[in-house]
Design a protein around this motif. Structure first.
Motif, PDB file in Angstrom:
ATOM      1  N   ARG A 230       0.861  -1.128  -0.007  1.00  0.00           N
ATOM      2  CA  ARG A 230       0.031  -0.092  -0.089  1.00  0.00           C
ATOM      3  C   ARG A 230       0.985   1.199  -0.291  1.00  0.00           C
ATOM      4  O   ARG A 230       1.901   1.173   0.668  1.00  0.00           O
ATOM      5  CB  ARG A 230      -0.940   0.032   1.170  1.00  0.00           C
ATOM      6  CG  ARG A 230      -0.117  -0.059   2.507  1.00  0.00           C
ATOM      7  CD  ARG A 230      -1.303   0.019   3.589  1.00  0.00           C
ATOM      8  NE  ARG A 230      -0.636  -0.389   4.860  1.00  0.00           N
ATOM      9  CZ  ARG A 230       0.019  -1.445   5.359  1.00  0.00           C
ATOM     10  NH1 ARG A 230      -0.166  -2.564   4.718  1.00  0.00           N
ATOM     11  NH2 ARG A 230       0.608  -1.521   6.684  1.00  0.00           N
ATOM     12  N   ASP A 231       0.197   2.429  -0.702  1.00  0.00           N
ATOM     13  CA  ASP A 231       1.134   3.618  -0.525  1.00  0.00           C
ATOM     14  C   ASP A 231       2.380   3.567  -0.947  1.00  0.00           C
ATOM     15  O   ASP A 231       3.142   3.936  -0.092  1.00  0.00           O
ATOM     16  CB  ASP A 231       0.857   4.347   0.606  1.00  0.00           C
ATOM     17  CG  ASP A 231       1.031   5.776   0.600  1.00  0.00           C
ATOM     18  OD1 ASP A 231       1.151   6.330  -0.532  1.00  0.00           O
ATOM     19  OD2 ASP A 231       0.945   6.368   1.495  1.00  0.00           O
ATOM     20  N   SER A 232       3.139   3.009  -2.088  1.00  0.00           N
ATOM     21  CA  SER A 232       4.270   2.921  -2.639  1.00  0.00           C
ATOM     22  C   SER A 232       4.874   4.290  -2.638  1.00  0.00           C
ATOM     23  O   SER A 232       6.224   4.341  -2.431  1.00  0.00           O
ATOM     24  CB  SER A 232       4.512   2.166  -4.015  1.00  0.00           C
ATOM     25  OG  SER A 232       3.814   3.011  -4.841  1.00  0.00           O
ATOM     26  N   ALA A 233       4.379   5.511  -2.800  1.00  0.00           N
ATOM     27  CA  ALA A 233       4.693   6.749  -2.791  1.00  0.00           C
ATOM     28  C   ALA A 233       5.562   6.907  -1.549  1.00  0.00           C
ATOM     29  O   ALA A 233       6.557   7.987  -1.579  1.00  0.00           O
ATOM     30  CB  ALA A 233       3.729   7.860  -3.010  1.00  0.00           C
ATOM     31  N   ARG A 234       5.306   6.457  -0.284  1.00  0.00           N
ATOM     32  CA  ARG A 234       5.820   6.549   0.978  1.00  0.00           C
ATOM     33  C   ARG A 234       7.386   6.102   0.783  1.00  0.00           C
ATOM     34  O   ARG A 234       8.366   6.291   1.679  1.00  0.00           O
ATOM     35  CB  ARG A 234       5.190   6.034   2.105  1.00  0.00           C
ATOM     36  CG  ARG A 234       3.875   6.841   2.623  1.00  0.00           C
ATOM     37  CD  ARG A 234       3.287   6.049   3.534  1.00  0.00           C
ATOM     38  NE  ARG A 234       3.954   5.956   4.598  1.00  0.00           N
ATOM     39  CZ  ARG A 234       4.202   6.999   5.925  1.00  0.00           C
ATOM     40  NH1 ARG A 234       3.537   8.102   5.291  1.00  0.00           N
ATOM     41  NH2 ARG A 234       4.625   6.674   6.718  1.00  0.00           N
ATOM     42  N   PHE A 235       7.757   5.170  -0.319  1.00  0.00           N
ATOM     43  CA  PHE A 235       8.887   4.534  -0.135  1.00  0.00           C
ATOM     44  C   PHE A 235       9.715   4.935  -1.475  1.00  0.00           C
ATOM     45  O   PHE A 235      10.511   4.157  -1.983  1.00  0.00           O
ATOM     46  CB  PHE A 235       8.823   3.000  -0.315  1.00  0.00           C
ATOM     47  CG  PHE A 235       8.144   2.407   0.923  1.00  0.00           C
ATOM     48  CD1 PHE A 235       8.809   2.380   2.172  1.00  0.00           C
ATOM     49  CD2 PHE A 235       6.653   2.481   0.902  1.00  0.00           C
ATOM     50  CE1 PHE A 235       8.131   2.041   3.285  1.00  0.00           C
ATOM     51  CE2 PHE A 235       6.214   2.280   2.435  1.00  0.00           C
ATOM     52  CZ  PHE A 235       6.994   1.985   3.462  1.00  0.00           C
TER      53      PHE A 235
END
Length: 371
Positions: A230-235
């Motif tokens: 989930r929420d790959s933008a955080r990585f």
């Protein structure tokens, strides 16, 4: 018999970088020989991303070289019209090992002494700025970033024809004949006479080194890629820096679809032609344990890829860049010990300077092939 001005043995990032530097600085006829093909899966430089950082403990010389190297990466971006360096920052977490604590202290002193941006973060500030991590604190090197290795290799390969560089693939170099003008002999019996030989064969260096030169230990390194559920933008860079803790490291999603996790160490010595290229279950378990402890948001990620690569380690991890003192027409660039990719354009320039018999632009006394 073939003839050329310069024969470059080894077509990984270092061989390609010296070909690029020589093509820009001269009109010499260049030939690259690589047994497995340029930038192949077996070379140490082949992967999606590599770490660029200034933090390197007490190694002030390496940090100074990194400053110069990033300038050259930026020039290569301008030349290619492609993004090759993705700013992300580098976060050294305070883990359990004395090595990690020492690395943080020494890196802070080195970067601060060179007037480079650097911060020490306590736990509360670390949690506020990078909530993906759990640690007592750490060091932030904000000038660091991800080098898009596959893209850089691809650009170099694509331009060889335009630069007038000849390529010989599928041939294993087995011998150097240094009686008179240097000659390179391949396993098939082909001979190439040249004015200068540049050796950048990585883990295969030992077979071409005469007695008395620095040897390398080929080692097997294992990595995995984790795709967040989930929420790959955080990585991705901008939210998630490159990180290291107790010699484990992670690289944010850049140039691929997962966070790269590995262990920078000197494990078992291997034969580069016979090495097992599947990742050990024990290594995967160790990587996931570190992720669960220090980056818990990644703990339920999908493992989408594994990879084994090889390092050419010298005993003290110092590179070998220099001419053979007994035959100045043979020039060496090897032993980059898992830390060489970020220096590739600088190494290419230095090797080209040696070929052209120009004074090297930085001191090479500690990098001599004879120590």
């Amino acid at each position: 018999m073939m003839e050329t001005d310069v024969c470059i043995v080894g077509g990984g990032i270092m061989g390609l970088a010296v070909a690029h530097a020589l093509a820009k600085a001269s009109k010499l006829q260049l030939l690259i020989i690589d047994r497995y093909g340029l930038g192949n899966e077996y070379c140490a430089s082949n992967d999606f991303g590599r770490i660029f950082c200034y933090a390197n403990g007490a190694k002030r010389r390496h940090t100074q070289m990194a400053i110069e190297s990033l300038k050259l990466w930026r020039e290569l971006e301008q030349e290619s019209g492609e993004e090759l360096f993705v700013p992300s920052g580098f976060l050294a977490l305070d883990g359990e090992s004395a090595w990690g604590t020492k690395f943080i202290a020494q890196s802070y002193q080195t970067l601060n002494g060179l007037s480079l941006p650097v911060e020490l973060l306590e736990e509360a500030e670390l949690r506020m700025r990078f909530p993906q991590f759990r640690a007592r604190g750490g060091l932030l090197d904000p000038g660091a970033g991800v080098l898009l290795a596959a893209r850089a290799l691809g650009y170099y390969r694509s331009m060889l024809g335009q630069w007038g560089v000849n390529v010989l693939e599928g041939e294993k170099v087995v011998r150097l004949d240094l009686a008179g003008r240097p000659e390179v002999e391949t396993e098939s019996g082909r001979r190439i006479r040249c004015r200068k030989v540049v050796l950048t064969p990585g883990v295969w260096s030992n077979s071409l080194l005469r007695d008395g030169l620095v040897r390398v230990t080929p080692t097997r390194q294992q990595v995995i890629y984790l795709r967040p559920t989930r929420d790959s933008a955080r990585f991705r860079p901008g939210s998630f820096p490159i990180f290291t803790v107790d010699k484990y490291y992670g690289i944010p999603i850049a140039g691929t679809d997962g966070v790269k996790v590995g262990y920078h160490r000197t494990p078992e010595e291997v034969d580069p032609d016979l090495v097992r290229r599947t990742v050990d279950p024990e290594a995967i378990e160790a990587f996931l344990s570190v992720v669960h402890r220090y980056v818990p948001e990644l703990a339920d990620s999908e493992m989408v890829r594994t990879k084994v690569c090889l390092y050419d380690m010298t005993e003290n991890k110092n590179f070998v860049i220099g001419a053979d003192p007994e035959c100045r027409d043979v020039i060496y660039g090897y032993g980059f010990s898992g830390n060489g990719f970020k220096f590739a354009p600088l190494v290419g320039r230095l090797l080209a300077e040696l070929v052209l018999e120009k004074p090297p632009s930085i001191r090479l006394d500690r990098l001599s092939p004879v120590r």
